[in-house]
Design a protein around this motif. Structure first.
Motif, PDB file in Angstrom:
ATOM      1  N   VAL A  55     -11.355  16.646  20.567  1.00  0.00           N
ATOM      2  CA  VAL A  55     -10.784  15.371  20.113  1.00  0.00           C
ATOM      3  C   VAL A  55      -9.265  15.503  20.089  1.00  0.00           C
ATOM      4  O   VAL A  55      -8.557  14.681  20.663  1.00  0.00           O
ATOM      5  CB  VAL A  55     -11.317  14.974  18.710  1.00  0.00           C
ATOM      6  N   ALA A  56      -8.785  16.555  19.439  1.00  0.00           N
ATOM      7  CA  ALA A  56      -7.343  16.798  19.334  1.00  0.00           C
ATOM      8  C   ALA A  56      -6.823  17.384  20.645  1.00  0.00           C
ATOM      9  O   ALA A  56      -7.569  17.996  21.412  1.00  0.00           O
ATOM     10  CB  ALA A  56      -7.067  17.763  18.186  1.00  0.00           C
ATOM     11  N   ALA A  57      -5.527  17.188  20.902  1.00  0.00           N
ATOM     12  CA  ALA A  57      -4.906  17.761  22.099  1.00  0.00           C
ATOM     13  C   ALA A  57      -4.946  19.286  22.052  1.00  0.00           C
ATOM     14  O   ALA A  57      -5.121  19.948  23.069  1.00  0.00           O
ATOM     15  CB  ALA A  57      -3.470  17.269  22.234  1.00  0.00           C
ATOM     16  N   SER A  58      -4.778  19.853  20.869  1.00  0.00           N
ATOM     17  CA  SER A  58      -4.882  21.299  20.648  1.00  0.00           C
ATOM     18  C   SER A  58      -5.209  21.505  19.170  1.00  0.00           C
ATOM     19  O   SER A  58      -4.979  20.613  18.353  1.00  0.00           O
ATOM     20  CB  SER A  58      -3.574  22.008  21.010  1.00  0.00           C
ATOM     21  N   VAL A  59      -5.750  22.676  18.844  1.00  0.00           N
ATOM     22  CA  VAL A  59      -6.133  22.973  17.461  1.00  0.00           C
ATOM     23  C   VAL A  59      -5.696  24.394  17.122  1.00  0.00           C
ATOM     24  O   VAL A  59      -5.897  25.309  17.918  1.00  0.00           O
ATOM     25  CB  VAL A  59      -7.660  22.849  17.243  1.00  0.00           C
ATOM     26  N   ALA A  60      -5.097  24.556  15.946  1.00  0.00           N
ATOM     27  CA  ALA A  60      -4.713  25.890  15.471  1.00  0.00           C
ATOM     28  C   ALA A  60      -4.954  25.959  13.967  1.00  0.00           C
ATOM     29  O   ALA A  60      -4.764  24.971  13.256  1.00  0.00           O
ATOM     30  CB  ALA A  60      -3.249  26.176  15.770  1.00  0.00           C
ATOM     31  N   GLU A  61      -5.397  27.122  13.516  1.00  0.00           N
ATOM     32  CA  GLU A  61      -5.557  27.363  12.081  1.00  0.00           C
ATOM     33  C   GLU A  61      -4.307  28.071  11.584  1.00  0.00           C
ATOM     34  O   GLU A  61      -3.807  28.987  12.240  1.00  0.00           O
ATOM     35  CB  GLU A  61      -6.784  28.225  11.818  1.00  0.00           C
ATOM     36  N   VAL A  62      -3.791  27.633  10.447  1.00  0.00           N
ATOM     37  CA  VAL A  62      -2.601  28.237   9.859  1.00  0.00           C
ATOM     38  C   VAL A  62      -2.858  28.503   8.381  1.00  0.00           C
ATOM     39  O   VAL A  62      -3.675  27.830   7.756  1.00  0.00           O
ATOM     40  CB  VAL A  62      -1.358  27.321  10.029  1.00  0.00           C
ATOM     41  N   VAL A  63      -2.174  29.504   7.849  1.00  0.00           N
ATOM     42  CA  VAL A  63      -2.286  29.787   6.417  1.00  0.00           C
ATOM     43  C   VAL A  63      -0.886  29.870   5.833  1.00  0.00           C
ATOM     44  O   VAL A  63       0.043  30.334   6.494  1.00  0.00           O
ATOM     45  CB  VAL A  63      -3.056  31.103   6.115  1.00  0.00           C
ATOM     46  N   PRO A  64      -0.734  29.410   4.597  1.00  0.00           N
ATOM     47  CA  PRO A  64       0.582  29.529   3.970  1.00  0.00           C
ATOM     48  C   PRO A  64       0.872  30.997   3.660  1.00  0.00           C
ATOM     49  O   PRO A  64       0.072  31.663   2.997  1.00  0.00           O
ATOM     50  CB  PRO A  64       0.450  28.697   2.692  1.00  0.00           C
TER      51      PRO A  64
END
Length: 195
Positions: free
Chosen positions: A167-176
């Protein structure tokens, strides 16, 4: 509840308020030797909450009325360019903190950065796959809280990221994180960066 003083309006995509979330904000006086003497507490389990206030505070940090229809911030998406990235985070305060962090960090590299729209889910258990449409054709990030009460944060983050694929153009997981240390949420990171 008199100590739930902060009111956060959650809106749907059209901008209609669907839930009013009240959040605990309790001012307590600490020992005269401690500076600052007055602290604002947001957790009812904090041992510094005076015994007399415990019955007024109740068991939770939230007291809400209404129903969450869309993530916090969804009503602002239409005002941003189609290519603007979105980030799914946990809690309205984290959404606002992440937008500030992005805006300040992006300006260092580009005087006209593409705005980030942070969309907050109430908690990891409230995710709806219907919300994937909010990320259609946009870069998407998933950055949930990293807290002790929720051991499944990484699994939930991965599950949301998988839902966004296609669905999204790209996906990334991030953490603070700050200097390699994982922090609880984006508000903690904003605090570290600013102070």
């Amino acid at each position: 509840r008199p100590h739930h003083r902060v009111v956060i309006p959650w809106r749907d995509r059209a901008g209609r308020v669907t839930q009013l979330q009240r959040r605990l904000l309790l001012a307590v006086e600490l020992d005269a030797k401690v500076w600052p003497r007055r602290r604002l507490l947001t957790d009812p389990r904090d041992p510094r909450v005076p015994e007399a206030d415990r019955r007024l505070v109740g068991g939770g940090k939230y007291d809400s009325a209404g129903e969450v229809v869309d993530p916090y911030g969804a009503h602002r998406l239409a005002a941003h360019p189609q290519g603007a990235p979105v980030a799914f985070v946990e809690g309205a305060a984290s959404a606002l903190a992440l937008e500030v962090l992005h805006r300040e960090g992006a300006r260092e590299q580009d005087p006209q950065p593409l705005p980030l729209v942070a969309l907050a889910i109430g908690s990891t258990s409230t995710w709806s796959t219907d919300w994937c449409e909010l990320a259609r054709d946009r870069p998407a990030f998933v950055g949930l809280d990293v807290d002790a009460k929720d051991n499944a944060t990484d699994a939930t983050s991965g599950s949301i990221a998988a839902d966004l694929e296609g669905v999204a153009a790209s996906v990334a997981e991030v953490v603070p994180q700050y200097d390699g240390e994982r922090l609880n949420d984006w508000g903690d990171l904003l605090e570290r960066v600013r102070w």
